[in-house]
Scaffold this motif. Sequence first.
Motif, PDB file in Angstrom:
ATOM      1  N   UNK A 516     -36.919  57.855  12.927  1.00 41.50           N
ATOM      2  CA  UNK A 516     -37.713  58.699  12.035  1.00 41.50           C
ATOM      3  C   UNK A 516     -37.453  58.236  10.600  1.00 41.50           C
ATOM      4  N   UNK A 517     -38.510  57.875   9.882  1.00 40.69           N
ATOM      5  CA  UNK A 517     -38.303  57.444   8.503  1.00 40.69           C
ATOM      6  C   UNK A 517     -39.530  57.754   7.654  1.00 40.69           C
ATOM      7  N   UNK A 522     -44.772  53.003  -0.981  1.00 35.58           N
ATOM      8  CA  UNK A 522     -45.029  51.822  -0.163  1.00 35.58           C
ATOM      9  C   UNK A 522     -46.057  52.160   0.900  1.00 35.58           C
ATOM     10  N   UNK A 523     -46.956  51.206   1.171  1.00 32.53           N
ATOM     11  CA  UNK A 523     -47.901  51.309   2.282  1.00 32.53           C
ATOM     12  C   UNK A 523     -48.030  49.937   2.932  1.00 32.53           C
ATOM     13  N   UNK A 549     -46.821  56.617   0.520  1.00 33.79           N
ATOM     14  CA  UNK A 549     -45.727  56.841   1.453  1.00 33.79           C
ATOM     15  C   UNK A 549     -46.081  56.267   2.816  1.00 33.79           C
ATOM     16  N   UNK A 550     -45.054  55.844   3.515  1.00 32.88           N
ATOM     17  CA  UNK A 550     -45.194  55.311   4.872  1.00 32.88           C
ATOM     18  C   UNK A 550     -44.259  56.094   5.781  1.00 32.88           C
ATOM     19  N   UNK A 551     -44.835  56.697   6.833  1.00 34.37           N
ATOM     20  CA  UNK A 551     -44.064  57.522   7.745  1.00 34.37           C
ATOM     21  C   UNK A 551     -44.136  56.953   9.157  1.00 34.37           C
ATOM     22  N   UNK A 552     -43.084  57.196   9.906  1.00 41.29           N
ATOM     23  CA  UNK A 552     -43.079  56.818  11.316  1.00 41.29           C
ATOM     24  C   UNK A 552     -43.601  57.988  12.134  1.00 41.29           C
ATOM     25  N   UNK A 553     -44.472  57.695  13.073  1.00 38.70           N
ATOM     26  CA  UNK A 553     -44.965  58.726  13.987  1.00 38.70           C
ATOM     27  C   UNK A 553     -44.200  58.656  15.306  1.00 38.70           C
ATOM     28  N   UNK A 554     -44.302  57.530  15.981  1.00 36.19           N
ATOM     29  CA  UNK A 554     -43.539  57.288  17.202  1.00 36.19           C
ATOM     30  C   UNK A 554     -43.011  55.865  17.119  1.00 36.19           C
ATOM     31  N   UNK A 555     -41.756  55.734  16.748  1.00 32.29           N
ATOM     32  CA  UNK A 555     -41.144  54.429  16.492  1.00 32.29           C
ATOM     33  C   UNK A 555     -39.988  54.270  17.472  1.00 32.29           C
ATOM     34  N   UNK A 556     -40.179  53.406  18.461  1.00 30.40           N
ATOM     35  CA  UNK A 556     -39.236  53.299  19.578  1.00 30.40           C
ATOM     36  C   UNK A 556     -38.753  51.858  19.720  1.00 30.40           C
TER      37      UNK A 556
END
Length: 575
Positions: A516-517, A522-523, A549-556
């Motif tokens: 989760x980040x 940043x984009x 902003x850059x967000x993680x949704x599902x980062x596995x």
Amino acid sequence: MCTLRALWVLKENSNGGIDIILSKRINTVENRVRALSGSNYNPIPIDSELITLFNTELIKDSHGYSTGQTSPISFQQQQQQTSLHSQQSSSSLLSASMASKQQNQQTTSTNINSSALSLVKIYTNTPNTHTLAICLYKKKNLYFITLPVIEEFLVSNRKPSLIDLPSITAALNFLEETSIYMIGFLNKPPPYPELQVFLTNIIPFGQPIDTNFNNVKAMIRQGFPSSETFQQKRPAWKPFLHKGKQQLDFIISETIQCILYDNPSIPDVSKVSGSLICKADLEGMPEVSFYLQPTIAAPGTVGGIIGQNEPIITNLAIDSTVQTTSDININNKISFFNPPLDHFKLLSYGVQGIKAMPLRGFYQMKETSLNSIKVLIQLKLNSEMNNSFDYCLLKIPFKNRSNIIHVNASPTTGSIHIDHSLKAIIWNIGQKFTGRNLEVALPMEIVFSSVPTTLKPQPPPQPPTLIVSSSSGNQNITAFPKQDQSFPIIDSSPFDQDDALPDPFCTGSNSYVRIYFKIQNCTLSGLNIDPKKVVIYPTNKFKLNIERELLSSEYIIWNSLGSSKYSYQPSSTSK
């Protein structure tokens, strides 16, 4: 637009039952329904009847909803039933059914998905009477129920398809939007006076006018002026005008879904989407225009204006309040009139051609004995990303294993925590990658309890031991995780609930970690707004803020020493 007859909020209690914690009926709407229905008037069920209806027709289990035994129905009855299914994975409108409120006349047919969050059911006493529609929305341990007015059911025996009833969609949308902030009020003891005030402002005479939390809060706080003249008609989404400091905020928010395998035979997969959100605290009803940069690639092109190797913005969807004075694919000029008072999404888009992931790394986990494992995690931040995180967390769920009783970790940065469930480890990396070459690592040894997970009942858990050796100091604690230890980003994520569910695939070395980040300023697409070309008319002084902003949704990241889940993509063959 819809009209609501009543609203209930139900809550699961500690005994496994259901309690009604909020009940509201709109008498003015009910008088209108009674007049329209005449002798066929179907009254609102009282609270005790609603509880009985909920327990018998909307029986829930730990995975969502399930149904009990249902009587068979004829083909002719099936033809009279209608169903509507949502396209969103997190919310489904399930099959509508006709059922009797009397037990001896009851006929029901309901197919309910275990992952459903929304439900529509249609009830009737006999084939000759009129219908009662119930809409339900579930969020956490709360159930929000409402009865929308459907005139087709009141004035005739016609049973239209649910897809032809916008009031059903509007009622479910109302429940979903209001549940976001109603939960905060419902955590307090009853009778919830603040919530009653909010509902009075949100649904006067049973018709939702503005479900935006911040808008309603501002209306209650500021009130309406006693004397005010308007030179032009105000739109429905702007119930009052802003007065005070003028400020215009733009937020370019992009979300990435990514699965990394660290396996040359399995390609990594990713999907990036973005949205432009605006908040305009501007006096009057001005026109706002601005330019996007770089130029959005036109349909059919292979690259942006700065080269074919650059990301391409695709699937552009623009809000209905936005007007483009010319083709947006040519000059990227966007104009919108009378912006709403609170945050609203101007446009959404997809991004293709991403060559590098913002975070790369590997996860290796191997079993050293029946109840112990060794773990090594290494992450590297892309040099093109901004090394400034709002948060960066990594969670290692251990499915189908006993409770954690011993952890020995040596992170190069951040802190290590044992989850309250004793079945997961959380690595709080922090707000920067402090390691050399923007790399961080976590070697760790974990020991699990020898008590089998199949043993019923399970014995009381023993407090785990956490030993952490890092450059900031050593830590040796034997105790249960603190009650105040929480990570709202993880707790509020829908994927966190999936991590807690058993998975027959995740046994032995088959394991994964979830990241989760949120990276600031940043984009991945490079989309931005030219601050020198942001104009409001009529001209006035205002403060401009542009955030990215850059967000993680599902980062596995899957364990490279075990098997992993992936979808096979056959290679295309040319004829």
